[in-house]
Design an enzyme around this catalytic site. Structure first.
Site, short mmCIF file in Angstrom:
data_model
loop_
_atom_site.label_atom_id
_atom_site.label_comp_id
_atom_site.label_asym_id
_atom_site.label_seq_id
_atom_site.Cartn_x
_atom_site.Cartn_y
_atom_site.Cartn_z
N HIS A 313 0.85 -1.18 0.00
CA HIS A 313 0.00 0.00 0.00
C HIS A 313 0.89 1.23 0.00
O HIS A 313 1.94 1.22 0.63
CB HIS A 313 -0.90 0.01 1.25
CG HIS A 313 -2.06 0.93 1.12
ND1 HIS A 313 -1.96 2.27 1.40
CD2 HIS A 313 -3.32 0.71 0.70
CE1 HIS A 313 -3.13 2.84 1.17
NE2 HIS A 313 -3.97 1.92 0.74
N ASP A 371 -8.00 -5.56 0.35
CA ASP A 371 -8.46 -6.39 -0.77
C ASP A 371 -8.06 -7.84 -0.64
O ASP A 371 -8.57 -8.69 -1.36
CB ASP A 371 -7.91 -5.83 -2.08
CG ASP A 371 -8.52 -4.50 -2.40
OD1 ASP A 371 -9.71 -4.34 -2.10
OD2 ASP A 371 -7.82 -3.63 -2.92
N1 ACO Z 1 4.03 -7.69 -4.70
C1 ACO Z 1 5.37 -7.70 -4.88
N2 ACO Z 1 6.17 -6.61 -4.75
C2 ACO Z 1 5.57 -5.47 -4.40
C3 ACO Z 1 4.18 -5.38 -4.16
C4 ACO Z 1 3.40 -6.55 -4.33
N3 ACO Z 1 2.08 -6.53 -4.14
N4 ACO Z 1 3.85 -4.13 -3.83
C5 ACO Z 1 5.01 -3.43 -3.84
N5 ACO Z 1 6.04 -4.24 -4.17
C6 ACO Z 1 7.47 -3.87 -4.23
C7 ACO Z 1 7.77 -2.99 -5.44
O1 ACO Z 1 8.15 -3.75 -6.56
C8 ACO Z 1 8.90 -2.14 -4.91
O2 ACO Z 1 10.08 -2.92 -4.89
P1 ACO Z 1 11.53 -2.25 -5.13
O3 ACO Z 1 11.70 -1.26 -4.00
O4 ACO Z 1 12.48 -3.37 -5.09
O5 ACO Z 1 11.46 -1.59 -6.47
C9 ACO Z 1 8.55 -1.92 -3.44
O6 ACO Z 1 7.73 -3.06 -3.08
C10 ACO Z 1 7.78 -0.62 -3.20
O7 ACO Z 1 6.58 -0.66 -3.98
P2 ACO Z 1 6.03 0.56 -4.82
O8 ACO Z 1 5.41 0.02 -6.08
O9 ACO Z 1 7.07 1.61 -4.96
O10 ACO Z 1 4.91 1.08 -3.87
P3 ACO Z 1 3.75 2.05 -4.29
O11 ACO Z 1 3.41 2.81 -3.06
O12 ACO Z 1 4.08 2.83 -5.50
O13 ACO Z 1 2.58 1.05 -4.71
C11 ACO Z 1 0.73 -0.42 -4.61
C12 ACO Z 1 1.58 0.63 -3.86
C13 ACO Z 1 0.33 0.13 -6.00
C14 ACO Z 1 -0.54 -0.65 -3.82
C15 ACO Z 1 1.55 -1.70 -4.75
O14 ACO Z 1 1.92 -2.18 -3.48
C16 ACO Z 1 0.79 -2.79 -5.51
O15 ACO Z 1 0.79 -2.78 -6.75
N6 ACO Z 1 0.12 -3.75 -4.78
C17 ACO Z 1 -0.68 -4.77 -5.43
C18 ACO Z 1 -2.00 -4.20 -5.86
C19 ACO Z 1 -2.95 -3.96 -4.70
O16 ACO Z 1 -3.15 -4.81 -3.85
N7 ACO Z 1 -3.53 -2.75 -4.70
C20 ACO Z 1 -4.53 -2.39 -3.69
C21 ACO Z 1 -4.14 -1.15 -3.00
S1 ACO Z 1 -5.30 -0.85 -1.69
C22 ACO Z 1 -6.66 -0.22 -2.42
O17 ACO Z 1 -6.65 0.41 -3.44
C23 ACO Z 1 -7.90 -0.48 -1.72
#
Ligand code: ACO
Length: 433
Positions: A313, A371
């Site tokens: 998140h 979720d």
């Molecule tokens: N699975 C694997 N790796 C992940 C995940 C995941 N679900 N989420 C983040 N990471 C990793 C990224 O690849 C990144 O790695 P790095 O530092 O080596 O490059 C690190 O964790 C940081 O992640 P970011 O993408 O920079 O975090 P951001 O805040 O931009 O994204 C997001 C947050 C979009 C929610 C992301 O965690 C994601 O895509 N999760 C899966 C989708 C999801 O469940 N979304 C629901 C959000 S809640 C809602 O809307 C109700």
């Protein structure tokens, strides 16, 4: 907004004069540096794609402490609201700032209940869609279409119009979501029934039919209501910011909420519960719990492009408090329906256990979000996977409209218009060949 005692000083290494910037304090949370005069004073913009460090507005509605894993609506912790209040109490709170007393509660429930029907003409609009249209495509159209039916509440600058459109949107969203579902499966629409609760009425419009009496199961009703409460608002997320930006042009509330619905559809936002359930079903098809290790290796391999959906998140760097409540609801619903041995639930628990112990997730502070379990609950209730985001939109409508109305009432509100760092070609002339 309270001015802090200290100021921020911005200095430049090239000898340009430094400037002082005011700092403001909220009631809780980080202070903000006021950069509104930055461009005028320095001829420079700030650069923050994704708004990682930018507060786009001041708001008194919802507060998230991502490190603690805390979510407050108007100051009340989500855990207390989820256990002591129903969704309509929560709507009243989000819209008005206080929980309703007994009279206000009765009046508000009556008001919402009396607005649940939609104009009969909406059915014909709906008929223009293919039966296999994604419900979010249908909902984007239907919600935007409301502005063509309720001309008497489209002036966003009129407080009375804003109030009426808020009630209409909260009341009519369940009807529209259920209509989108019934249309897809080719069943007759069910008119709302006013003696049922908000959640009970929604369940009946979804699963009832004209041939028999629909009995609302109180466990499912409570679960549905809790799903609505947990998704009601979440401060300045992508769809809420979209609603604010869209509404900042002075467009009507129905159009602004339709923009929120469109934004919510994406898999990184509201579409994540659908994506999460699809992911669980894929792993199940691959061999279930035995394949969890293999799947996790793929998730950790950046080149695979696979993410663990329902994890991570932007704001929570701890357990999403809504995920805990949703897990509790998941247990209750599966027990009530005799589905305790549901293989997807077992799979989800196994994935969660591994992720919470794995250094990849621990070091990046990736925890389950709301979720992760909401898809399992909704699937158990009988809601089709492609309608999950529609349910989220239904619940979030109150948050969107509360935030929109807050913005319009803010004397400092201006049309949203971000700036850019231009990296294209400088001015050039067409060379005639
Ligand atoms: N699975 C694997 N790796 C992940 C995940 C995941 N679900 N989420 C983040 N990471 C990793 C990224 O690849 C990144 O790695 P790095 O530092 O080596 O490059 C690190 O964790 C940081 O992640 P970011 O993408 O920079 O975090 P951001 O805040 O931009 O994204 C997001 C947050 C979009 C929610 C992301 O965690 C994601 O895509 N999760 C899966 C989708 C999801 O469940 N979304 C629901 C959000 S809640 C809602 O809307 C109700």
């Amino acid at each position: 907004m309270k001015l802090a005692d200290n100021k921020a000083t911005l200095s430049f290494s090239n000898g340009s004069p430094s400037i002082e910037l005011p700092v403001y304090q909220g009631t809780i949370g980080p202070d903000v540096i006021d950069i509104r005069k930055l461009y005028a004073q320095t001829d420079k913009f700030t650069y923050d794609p994704g708004f990682l460090s930018t507060a786009s507005c001041q708001s008194a509605i919802t507060y998230i402490d991502g490190d603690k894993g805390e979510l407050l609506y108007r100051g009340y912790p989500i855990e207390q609201l989820a256990t002591n209040c129903n969704y309509l109490d929560t709507c009243y709170l989000l819209l008005n700032g206080e929980l309703p007393n007994a009279q206000q509660k009765a009046d508000f429930e009556n008001l919402v209940t009396k607005h649940t029907m939609v104009n009969e003409q909406m059915q014909f609009f709906l008929r223009g869609f293919r039966r296999d249209a994604h419900p979010m495509a249908v909902l984007t159209g239907l919600v935007g279409g409301l502005s063509a039916f309720y001309h008497d509440s489209t002036d966003i600058n009129n407080p009375e119009h804003r109030q009426i459109s808020a009630i209409r949107l909260i009341a009519k969203m369940p009807t529209l979501v259920a209509m989108a579902y019934k249309y897809g499966v080719g069943q007759p629409y069910q008119y709302p029934q006013n003696n049922l609760s908000y959640a009970g009425n929604f369940l009946r419009m979804m699963f009832g039919n004209p041939c028999e009496e629909y009995q609302v199961n109180p466990v499912i009703e409570r679960a549905m209501d809790r799903i609505f409460i947990l998704h009601a608002d979440h401060e300045q997320n992508a769809s809420t910011s979209t609603v604010r930006l869209c509404g900042s042009s002075g467009t009507n509330p129905f159009a602004a909420i339709a923009a929120g619905v469109a934004c919510l559809w994406g898999p990184a936002h509201g579409g994540a519960n659908e994506a999460c359930l699809n992911m669980l079903e894929d792993i199940q098809r691959m061999g279930g719990v035995a394949k969890v290790g293999e799947f996790m290796e793929k998730v950790k391999d950046k080149s695979s492009g696979v993410k663990l959906m329902g994890f991570g998140h932007r704001v929570y760097k701890n357990y999403d408090p809504r995920a805990k409540l949703m897990q509790e609801t998941c247990n209750e619903v599966l027990a009530a329906l005799g589905l305790e041995k549901d293989p997807l639930f077992a799979l989800a628990k196994q994935l969660e256990k591994i992720a919470l112990e794995d250094d990849y997730f621990v070091s990046r502070k990736l925890y389950p979000n709301v979720d992760f379990y909401s898809g399992i609950v909704q699937r158990a209730i009988g809601i089709p996977v492609n309608l999950f985001t529609g349910i989220f939109a239904l619940a979030r409508t109150v948050g969107w409209i509360a935030q929109l109305n807050e913005m319009i009432s803010d004397p400092e509100y201006k049309i949203g218009r971000p700036r850019q760092l231009y990296t294209g070609s400088p001015r050039r002339d067409i060379v005639k060949g």
